[in-house]
Design a protein around this motif. Structure first.
Motif, PDB file in Angstrom:
ATOM      1  N   MET A  92       0.836  -1.200   0.000  1.00 43.63           N
ATOM      2  CA  MET A  92       0.000   0.000   0.000  1.00 43.63           C
ATOM      3  C   MET A  92       0.872   1.252   0.000  1.00 43.63           C
ATOM      4  O   MET A  92       1.815   1.357   0.785  1.00 43.63           O
ATOM      5  CB  MET A  92      -0.922  -0.001   1.222  1.00 43.63           C
ATOM      6  N   LYS A  93       0.559   2.181  -0.878  1.00 44.03           N
ATOM      7  CA  LYS A  93       1.312   3.418  -0.960  1.00 44.03           C
ATOM      8  C   LYS A  93       0.994   4.330   0.221  1.00 44.03           C
ATOM      9  O   LYS A  93      -0.133   4.368   0.712  1.00 44.03           O
ATOM     10  CB  LYS A  93       0.987   4.152  -2.262  1.00 44.03           C
ATOM     11  N   GLU A  94       2.001   5.076   0.645  1.00 43.98           N
ATOM     12  CA  GLU A  94       1.816   6.011   1.742  1.00 43.98           C
ATOM     13  C   GLU A  94       1.640   7.423   1.185  1.00 43.98           C
ATOM     14  O   GLU A  94       2.287   7.803   0.208  1.00 43.98           O
ATOM     15  CB  GLU A  94       3.005   5.953   2.693  1.00 43.98           C
ATOM     16  N   ILE A  95       0.756   8.186   1.822  1.00 39.98           N
ATOM     17  CA  ILE A  95       0.427   9.510   1.316  1.00 39.98           C
ATOM     18  C   ILE A  95       0.415  10.522   2.459  1.00 39.98           C
ATOM     19  O   ILE A  95       0.089  10.191   3.599  1.00 39.98           O
ATOM     20  CB  ILE A  95      -0.948   9.475   0.603  1.00 39.98           C
ATOM     21  N   GLY A  96       0.817  11.755   2.136  1.00 40.75           N
ATOM     22  CA  GLY A  96       0.759  12.847   3.094  1.00 40.75           C
ATOM     23  C   GLY A  96      -0.192  13.913   2.577  1.00 40.75           C
ATOM     24  O   GLY A  96      -0.213  14.203   1.374  1.00 40.75           O
ATOM     25  N   LEU A  97      -0.994  14.484   3.463  1.00 34.00           N
ATOM     26  CA  LEU A  97      -1.974  15.498   3.080  1.00 34.00           C
ATOM     27  C   LEU A  97      -1.598  16.841   3.693  1.00 34.00           C
ATOM     28  O   LEU A  97      -1.371  16.933   4.910  1.00 34.00           O
ATOM     29  CB  LEU A  97      -3.371  15.106   3.554  1.00 34.00           C
ATOM     30  N   ILE A  98      -1.534  17.887   2.867  1.00 34.54           N
ATOM     31  CA  ILE A  98      -1.324  19.251   3.356  1.00 34.54           C
ATOM     32  C   ILE A  98      -2.480  20.094   2.830  1.00 34.54           C
ATOM     33  O   ILE A  98      -2.503  20.472   1.660  1.00 34.54           O
ATOM     34  CB  ILE A  98       0.038  19.821   2.898  1.00 34.54           C
ATOM     35  N   GLU A  99      -3.443  20.335   3.704  1.00 33.23           N
ATOM     36  CA  GLU A  99      -4.692  21.017   3.341  1.00 33.23           C
ATOM     37  C   GLU A  99      -5.186  21.790   4.562  1.00 33.23           C
ATOM     38  O   GLU A  99      -5.342  21.213   5.634  1.00 33.23           O
ATOM     39  CB  GLU A  99      -5.720  19.982   2.883  1.00 33.23           C
ATOM     40  N   ASP A 100      -5.437  23.107   4.397  1.00 31.51           N
ATOM     41  CA  ASP A 100      -5.802  23.914   5.562  1.00 31.51           C
ATOM     42  C   ASP A 100      -7.271  23.808   5.950  1.00 31.51           C
ATOM     43  O   ASP A 100      -7.655  24.229   7.040  1.00 31.51           O
ATOM     44  CB  ASP A 100      -5.404  25.382   5.356  1.00 31.51           C
ATOM     45  N   ASP A 101      -8.100  23.252   5.086  1.00 32.84           N
ATOM     46  CA  ASP A 101      -9.511  23.045   5.413  1.00 32.84           C
ATOM     47  C   ASP A 101      -9.633  21.722   6.175  1.00 32.84           C
ATOM     48  O   ASP A 101      -9.503  20.644   5.592  1.00 32.84           O
ATOM     49  CB  ASP A 101     -10.337  23.008   4.129  1.00 32.84           C
TER      50      ASP A 101
END
Length: 204
Positions: free
Chosen positions: A1-10
Motif C-alpha cells: 500500500m502506498k503512503e500519502i501525506g496530506l497538506i490542506e488547511d480546510d
C-alpha cells in the motif's frame, strides 16, 4: 500500500480525504496537516505521495514545493487545488510538482490518477491537462532540435498526462522502448525526472 501525506488547511476537507483513503484502502495516510511547516516537523514520515493545496495559511503551496522536495526527496508532490489557473499549473510543474489536480474532480478520479504514478502517469484533471497543452502550443525554443521526431511525440504524450504504458500503446512500441527513449531524452536535456521533462516542454 502506498503512503500519502496530506497538506490542506480546510480541516473538514482534509479529514474527508483521509477517511476516504482509509475506507477504500488505497493509500495509508502517514501525515495529515494544515500547513507546510507542520509537515516539516522532525519525525514526520516520508510518504510516497504528497497532496498539496495551493492556498495555505502561510502562503502559496506552490512556493513551498521546493522546500518539500528537499525534505522529502523521494516523494512525488501533486497539487490538489480548487484554483483552475493555467499560470499556476505551469508554475507548479516548473517548481517540481508531479501533477496538478482539481478538488472538483471526484475522489475516485483523484485516486485512480495517483495510482497510475507507478506506471509513469502524471496526475492531471482534464482542465489542467488542457493548460499544459495550450502552453506547449504557444511557445517554442531552439532546444527542441535536440530531440528526434519520435522522442518529441513521446514527450508530448507524457505532457498530456499519459502513463508510460499508454504512451507505448499509442506509439505502437514496447514499454522497454519507451524507457529507453526516456533515458536518451534525459541525457540529451541534462535532466533526471519526468517533472523536469514537462517543465522543459512547457518552456520549449
Amino acid at each position: 500500500m502506498k503512503e500519502i501525506g496530506l497538506i490542506e488547511d480546510d480541516n473538514i476537507l482534509r479529514n474527508a480525504y483521509a477517511k476516504y483513503f482509509k475506507i477504500t484502502q488505497t493509500f495509508k495516510v502517514v501525515f495529515s496537516v494544515p500547513d507546510i511547516a507542520d509537515a516539516l516537523s522532525p519525525g514526520t514520515l516520508h510518504p510516497d505521495i504528497i497532496l498539496l493545496d495551493v492556498n495555505l495559511r502561510s502562503g502559496s503551496g506552490i512556493d513551498g514545493i521546493k522546500v518539500l522536495s528537499s525534505r522529502f526527496p523521494n516523494s512525488k508532490i501533486v497539487i490538489l487545488s480548487s484554483m483552475e489557473d493555467a499560470r499556476l499549473t505551469r508554475l507548479a510543474i516548473e517548481n517540481g510538482a508531479t501533477g496538478y489536480m482539481l478538488k472538483s474532480s471526484s475522489l475516485a478520479y483523484i485516486t485512480e490518477s495517483l495510482l497510475k504514478l507507478d506506471e509513469g502517469g502524471i496526475p492531471f484533471s482534464p482542465a489542467t491537462i488542457s493548460h499544459v497543452v495550450q502552453t506547449t502550443q504557444r511557445e517554442s525554443r531552439t532546444e527542441i532540435s535536440e530531440l528526434t521526431k519520435r522522442e518529441l511525440e513521446l514527450v508530448k504524450l507524457l505532457s498530456e498526462g499519459l502513463a508510460n504504458k499508454t504512451a507505448a500503446d499509442r506509439l505502437n512500441v514496447t514499454y522497454f522502448t519507451i524507457n529507453q527513449h526516456l533515458k536518451n531524452i534525459y541525457k540529451k536535456l541534462g535532466i533526471n525526472s519526468k517533472s523536469e521533462l514537462i517543465s522543459w516542454y512547457l518552456n520549449k
